[in-house]
Design a protein around this motif. Structure first.
Motif, PDB file in Angstrom:
ATOM      1  N   LYS A 195       0.829  -1.204   0.000  1.00 21.10           N
ATOM      2  CA  LYS A 195       0.000   0.000   0.000  1.00 21.10           C
ATOM      3  C   LYS A 195       0.865   1.256   0.000  1.00 21.10           C
ATOM      4  CE  LYS A 195      -4.210  -1.762   2.192  1.00 21.10           C
ATOM      5  NZ  LYS A 195      -5.159  -1.579   3.321  1.00 21.10           N
ATOM      6  N   ASN A 197      -0.050   4.268   1.280  1.00 15.72           N
ATOM      7  CA  ASN A 197      -0.187   4.879   2.602  1.00 15.72           C
ATOM      8  C   ASN A 197      -0.466   3.790   3.623  1.00 15.72           C
ATOM      9  OD1 ASN A 197       0.186   7.599   1.813  1.00 15.72           O
ATOM     10  ND2 ASN A 197      -1.930   7.707   1.092  1.00 15.72           N
ATOM     11  N   ARG A 198       0.572   3.326   4.296  1.00 16.83           N
ATOM     12  CA  ARG A 198       0.437   2.205   5.213  1.00 16.83           C
ATOM     13  C   ARG A 198       0.796   2.564   6.654  1.00 16.83           C
ATOM     14  NH1 ARG A 198       5.624   1.779   3.350  1.00 16.83           N
ATOM     15  NH2 ARG A 198       4.909   1.226   1.283  1.00 16.83           N
ATOM     16  N   SER A 202      -1.422   7.195   8.642  1.00 12.50           N
ATOM     17  CA  SER A 202      -2.467   6.989   7.637  1.00 12.50           C
ATOM     18  C   SER A 202      -3.630   6.175   8.182  1.00 12.50           C
ATOM     19  CB  SER A 202      -1.875   6.302   6.400  1.00 12.50           C
ATOM     20  OG  SER A 202      -0.933   7.137   5.762  1.00 12.50           O
ATOM     21  N   ARG A 206      -7.365   7.599   7.858  1.00 14.66           N
ATOM     22  CA  ARG A 206      -8.438   6.836   7.203  1.00 14.66           C
ATOM     23  C   ARG A 206      -9.649   6.691   8.117  1.00 14.66           C
ATOM     24  NH1 ARG A 206      -4.187   3.697   5.066  1.00 14.66           N
ATOM     25  NH2 ARG A 206      -4.427   2.103   6.676  1.00 14.66           N
ATOM     26  N   LYS A 207      -9.391   6.459   9.394  1.00 10.97           N
ATOM     27  CA  LYS A 207     -10.484   6.321  10.359  1.00 10.97           C
ATOM     28  C   LYS A 207     -11.288   7.609  10.435  1.00 10.97           C
ATOM     29  CE  LYS A 207     -12.875   4.822  13.946  1.00 10.97           C
ATOM     30  NZ  LYS A 207     -14.025   3.896  13.763  1.00 10.97           N
ATOM     31  N   ARG A 209     -11.481  10.064   8.174  1.00 12.32           N
ATOM     32  CA  ARG A 209     -12.184  10.305   6.906  1.00 12.32           C
ATOM     33  C   ARG A 209     -13.423   9.421   6.784  1.00 12.32           C
ATOM     34  NH1 ARG A 209      -6.579  10.506   4.549  1.00 12.32           N
ATOM     35  NH2 ARG A 209      -6.186  12.701   4.042  1.00 12.32           N
ATOM     36  N   LYS A 210     -13.286   8.169   7.206  1.00  6.94           N
ATOM     37  CA  LYS A 210     -14.419   7.247   7.124  1.00  6.94           C
ATOM     38  C   LYS A 210     -15.546   7.676   8.047  1.00  6.94           C
ATOM     39  CE  LYS A 210     -15.651   2.370   7.795  1.00  6.94           C
ATOM     40  NZ  LYS A 210     -15.143   1.027   8.186  1.00  6.94           N
ATOM     41  N   LYS A 215     -14.760  13.239   1.568  1.00  5.04           N
ATOM     42  CA  LYS A 215     -14.427  12.908   0.187  1.00  5.04           C
ATOM     43  C   LYS A 215     -13.944  14.173  -0.496  1.00  5.04           C
ATOM     44  CE  LYS A 215     -17.744   9.112  -0.254  1.00  5.04           C
ATOM     45  NZ  LYS A 215     -18.908   8.572  -1.015  1.00  5.04           N
ATOM     46  N   GLN A 219      -6.367  16.024  -1.329  1.00  6.10           N
ATOM     47  CA  GLN A 219      -6.178  15.672   0.067  1.00  6.10           C
ATOM     48  C   GLN A 219      -4.739  15.978   0.474  1.00  6.10           C
ATOM     49  OE1 GLN A 219      -7.375  11.591   0.569  1.00  6.10           O
ATOM     50  NE2 GLN A 219      -9.539  12.102   0.698  1.00  6.10           N
ATOM     51  N   ASP A 222      -1.278  12.980   5.110  1.00  3.19           N
ATOM     52  CA  ASP A 222      -2.058  12.463   6.239  1.00  3.19           C
ATOM     53  C   ASP A 222      -1.665  13.088   7.576  1.00  3.19           C
ATOM     54  OD1 ASP A 222      -3.655  10.888   4.673  1.00  3.19           O
ATOM     55  OD2 ASP A 222      -2.431   9.080   4.903  1.00  3.19           O
ATOM     56  N   TYR A 250      -6.292  -1.994  14.371  1.00  4.03           N
ATOM     57  CA  TYR A 250      -5.574  -2.280  13.120  1.00  4.03           C
ATOM     58  C   TYR A 250      -4.516  -3.359  13.343  1.00  4.03           C
ATOM     59  CZ  TYR A 250      -2.070  -1.625   9.453  1.00  4.03           C
ATOM     60  OH  TYR A 250      -1.142  -1.841   8.447  1.00  4.03           O
TER      61      TYR A 250
END
Length: 259
Positions: A195, A197-198, A202, A206-207, A209-210, A215, A219, A222, A250
Motif C-alpha cells: 500500500k 499509505n500504510r 495513515s 483513514r479512520k 475520513r471514514k 471525500k 487531500q 495524512d 488495526y
C-alpha cells in the motif's frame, strides 16, 4: 503457554500523549505526556496484549529512532531475560515499528551514555540551546545526513533482523509509524507493504475520513490532515485516545491474519 510479545518503536509505540483530554493546557499535558502507566493504559500496546493474552516486553521509547531500536534489540536478544524465555520454550513474537530516518542514537562522553539526536530543528536548536546534542545534530545534518542512504540502511537492517528471527523460529512483523517509505524490498511480514499509505499516521487519517465521510479530490498529506482535523493533540501531535484504540484494532487485525 502464552506467547511473549516484544514491541519496538517510537513514541507512538510507547503511547505518548494518550492521556490527553480535550481542553488540557500545555502545562497539564506536560505532566502526563510521558507517564509510563498512563501511556500503557491508554496506548495501543495494552489493548493488543490483553486481546491475545500475551506476555510483554516493550523496547519502544519516545523520541527513539531506528538506530536506537536496533541497538536495544541487539541488547535484549543477547540478554538473560531473552535466554530465560528460550529456555522455558516461550513463543516470542516481535512487533516492530519504523520511525523517522532523521533520528540518531549517539554516545556522548559528557553524559556517559547514548543520547537521542533529532535533526528536525537542528539549525534553530544550535542557536537557541547550543548543547553537545545540538552540535551533533547540526554537524550530522550538514555533513552526513542523506535520506536515500538512511533508507537503504533501514532496508538492510530489516532484512538482517528477518533472517535472525527466522533462524530462531521467532515470528516478527514490521509496520511504518510516521511515514510510508518507498522501500525497494517487499517482505511479506511487513504490514500492508504494497500500500502507498500504510503508516499508523495513515491508519488514523483513514479512520477520521471514514467516520466523517470526507471525500475530496485534493487531500493534504495524512500528518497535516490529522493535525488540521484534531486527530492528533495540539501540544505534541500524538494520537488522541480514540485513535490509539484504532491503531490497536488495526494491529490486532493484522496479527490475527498473520499468526
Amino acid at each position: 503457554m502464552k506467547p511473549h510479545l516484544v514491541t519496538l518503536g517510537c513514541s507512538w509505540c510507547y503511547g505518548e500523549g494518550s492521556g490527553y483530554e480535550e481542553g488540557m493546557t500545555a502545562d497539564d499535558y506536560d505532566m502526563i505526556q510521558h507517564d509510563s502507566n498512563i501511556c500503557w493504559q491508554n496506548g495501543w500496546r495494552k489493548k493488543v496484549v490483553d486481546h491475545f493474552g500475551f506476555g510483554h516486553t516493550n523496547l519502544g521509547e519516545y523520541g527513539s529512532g531506528n538506530d536506537r531500536q536496533f541497538r536495544l534489540a541487539t541488547r535484549f536478544f543477547l540478554s538473560k531475560n531473552f535466554q530465560r524465555l528460550r529456555q522455558n520454550n516461550v513463543p516470542v513474537i516481535v512487533l516492530w515499528g519504523t520511525t523517522s530516518l532523521n533520528r540518531y542514537d549517539v554516545w556522548l562522553n559528557e553524559k556517559n551514555n547514548y543520547v537521542k539526536v533529532l535533526l528536525n530543528n537542528a539549525d534553530e536548536d544550535l542557536i537557541r540551546y547550543g548543547t553537545h546534542e545540538d552540535i551533533f545534530a547540526y554537524a550530522i545534518k550538514k555533513y552526513s545526513y542523506n535520506e536515500t542512504a538512511r533508507l537503504q540502511e533501514l532496508e538492510s537492517n530489516i532484512m538482517h533482523w528477518n533472517q535472525f528471527f527466522q533462524l530462531l523460529g521467532i515470528k516478527n512483523f514490521w509496520y511504518d509509524t510516521l511515514a510510508s517509505y518507498d522501500y525497494r524490498i517487499k517482505p511479506k511480514n511487513f504490514f500492508d507493504i504494497e500500500k502507498y499509505n500504510r503508516s499508523l499516521v495513515s491508519v488514523c487519517a483513514r479512520k477520521h475520513r471514514k467516520d466523517n465521510k470526507v471525500k475530496s479530490l485534493f487531500q493534504e498529506d495524512d500528518f497535516t490532515y490529522n493535525i488540521d482535523n484534531g486527530v492528533l493533540n495540539e501540544h505534541s501531535y500524538h494520537p488522541k485516545k480514540p485513535y490509539y484504540k484504532e491503531i490497536a484494532n488495526y494491529l490486532i487485525g493484522k496479527l490475527e491474519e498473520s499468526l
